[in-house]
Enzyme design. Structure first.
Site, PDB file in Angstrom:
ATOM      1  N   GLU A  69      50.535  29.482   7.459  1.00  0.00           N
ATOM      2  CA  GLU A  69      50.470  30.938   7.286  1.00  0.00           C
ATOM      3  C   GLU A  69      51.684  31.592   7.929  1.00  0.00           C
ATOM      4  O   GLU A  69      52.043  31.288   9.066  1.00  0.00           O
ATOM      5  CB  GLU A  69      49.196  31.491   7.962  1.00  0.00           C
ATOM      6  CG  GLU A  69      47.898  30.987   7.356  1.00  0.00           C
ATOM      7  CD  GLU A  69      47.482  31.726   6.085  1.00  0.00           C
ATOM      8  OE1 GLU A  69      48.167  32.707   5.704  1.00  0.00           O
ATOM      9  OE2 GLU A  69      46.472  31.306   5.482  1.00  0.00           O
ATOM     10  N   GLU A 114      51.386  36.752  -1.737  1.00  0.00           N
ATOM     11  CA  GLU A 114      52.000  36.147  -0.547  1.00  0.00           C
ATOM     12  C   GLU A 114      53.366  35.585  -0.925  1.00  0.00           C
ATOM     13  O   GLU A 114      53.609  34.378  -0.929  1.00  0.00           O
ATOM     14  CB  GLU A 114      51.055  35.093   0.032  1.00  0.00           C
ATOM     15  CG  GLU A 114      49.765  35.741   0.549  1.00  0.00           C
ATOM     16  CD  GLU A 114      48.608  34.784   0.752  1.00  0.00           C
ATOM     17  OE1 GLU A 114      47.487  35.251   1.000  1.00  0.00           O
ATOM     18  OE2 GLU A 114      48.805  33.565   0.654  1.00  0.00           O
TER      19      GLU A 114
HETATM   20 ZN   LIG Z   1      46.712  33.055   1.141  1.00  0.00          ZN
END
Ligand SMILES: [Zn+2]
Length: 377
Positions: free
Chosen positions: A337, A171
């Site tokens: 997120e 990520e």
């Molecule tokens: Zn994650």
């Protein structure tokens, strides 16, 4: 010119199965060492200039998040600075990238990479600023430093704000976010940053998983541990990254913890809270709602409509960072997120969700923290 494909560099990940004919390149993504997770890819191709390449990632159908592939565009770059998007198709478990490179070498990745060399540059730059200390919290299993930037010093009249990114190394948007957040926070000409730094000491771990990052993992550390399932049982053997982090937090205390991630499937920026933690209470809800509302007001790239389902009271998985932190410390704990794909509310055909947009969202969180700092428990 013969075709050449390699992943032998910082954060590279690909297995080459066939690479002689540009119109029939067949690849697999390597699993995270010691685990079944895989989805992060990062490789370079040389020798297909002006040719119609067809790249098939044949094991995409077994990757960790199938919902990540429909509507996905791969990231590509000629200079490793500008990462544009290339269309893909996902059919019968195979991800196909069709692209005719304009230059001899082109790099492809799941998202714009953020290498450990870039991480070194980030902390080297940050430590030049007044009031910043760089501490090594401990070592990873591969012997890398777990770096923590302290901005200001904890004091009884100040709040303690902890910020972490890249527990999940694939990520990379989380460390691009960190660049924007840290740059803004350390800008002496910025009144919001100066005021926030008067009211809070900030403790920042820009990369919680250096080993997974360098190894080109999606989700785990050097021995295949998913760090975001370790918080209630962190150990030096399996998860020294979390173990050392928690030891440091216990020294200063924590009023707010923001943990930054990316989501494979959802094309939105959103925050998940610790609502399901047994000790979560109305004050916790008020702080969480306050932060989300403030950030949505500040940045149109952030929204509160789409996100994860909220856990029922008392049912949260305490091995997850945000649930554990909310429960253990009663602080405002949040998981931010960002998308791998794009923000569907403000789409960008050429670049999708990009490093520059991650940086801007990071910078916007300085304002959200300032809006909330006097309302923390
Ligand atoms: Zn994650």
């Amino acid at each position: 010119m013969p075709l050449h494909i390699t992943d032998k560099f910082d954060s590279g990940n690909i297995i080459v199965k066939a690479a002689t004919d540009p119109s029939d390149i067949r690849l697999d993504i390597r699993r995270d060492h010691g685990s079944d997770f895989y989805q992060w890819f990062h490789f370079r191709v040389t020798g297909a200039r002006d040719q119609d390449m067809v790249i098939r990632i044949e094991n995409a159908g077994g990757a960790a998040y199938q919902e990540g592939w429909p509507g996905y565009k791969a990231c590509a770059s000629y200079d490793r600075e500008t990462w544009f998007r290339v269309d893909t198709e996902f059919e019968d478990g195979v991800l196909t990238i069709r692209h005719a490179p304009e230059l001899d070498t082109v790099w492809y990745a799941y998202f714009a990479p953020y290498s450990m060399e870039q991480h070194q540059d980030l902390i080297a730059s940050a430590q030049q600023c007044d009031g910043v200390r760089l501490e090594v919290l401990g070592e990873t299993l591969d012997g890398q430093a777990i770096d923590c930037l302290h901005v200001g010093v904890s004091a009884s009249n100040k709040r303690d704000i902890w910020v972490t990114a890249r527990q999940h190394p694939g990520e990379t948007m989380a460390e691009w976010w960190m660049e924007g957040f840290i740059e803004r926070l350390l800008d002496e000409a910025d009144p919001a940053s100066r005021t926030l730094r008067e009211k809070a000491a900030l403790h920042i771990v820009p990369n919680m998983n250096p080993d997974g990052s360098r190894r080109g993992h999606l989700r785990t550390n050097a021995k295949g541990t998913n760090l975001n399932r370790e918080w209630d049982k962190a150990s030096l053997e399996a998860s020294p990254e979390v173990f050392h982090f928690l030891a440091a937090v216990k020294e200063t205390g924590v009023d707010l913890h923001l943990d930054v991630h990316g989501d494979e499937a959802l094309p939105y920026n959103f925050i998940a809270g610790g609502e399901g933690a047994p000790n979560f209470d109305p004050k916790g809800q008020e702080m969480l709602d306050g932060y989300k509302t403030a950030l949505a007001r500040i940045s149109p790239d952030f929204q509160t409509k789409f996100g994860y389902d909220v856990d029922k009271p008392g049912t949260a998985d305490l091995s997850i960072c945000t649930n554990y932190m909310a429960n253990q410390f009663g602080c405002l704990a949040m998981t931010l997120e960002m998308p791998f794909k794009d923000n569907a509310d403000l789409p960008d055909d050429m670049f999708g969700w990009s490093p520059e947009r991650c940086r801007k969202l990071g910078a916007a969180n300085v304002d959200a923290m300032l809006a909330m700092v006097d309302r923390l428990r």
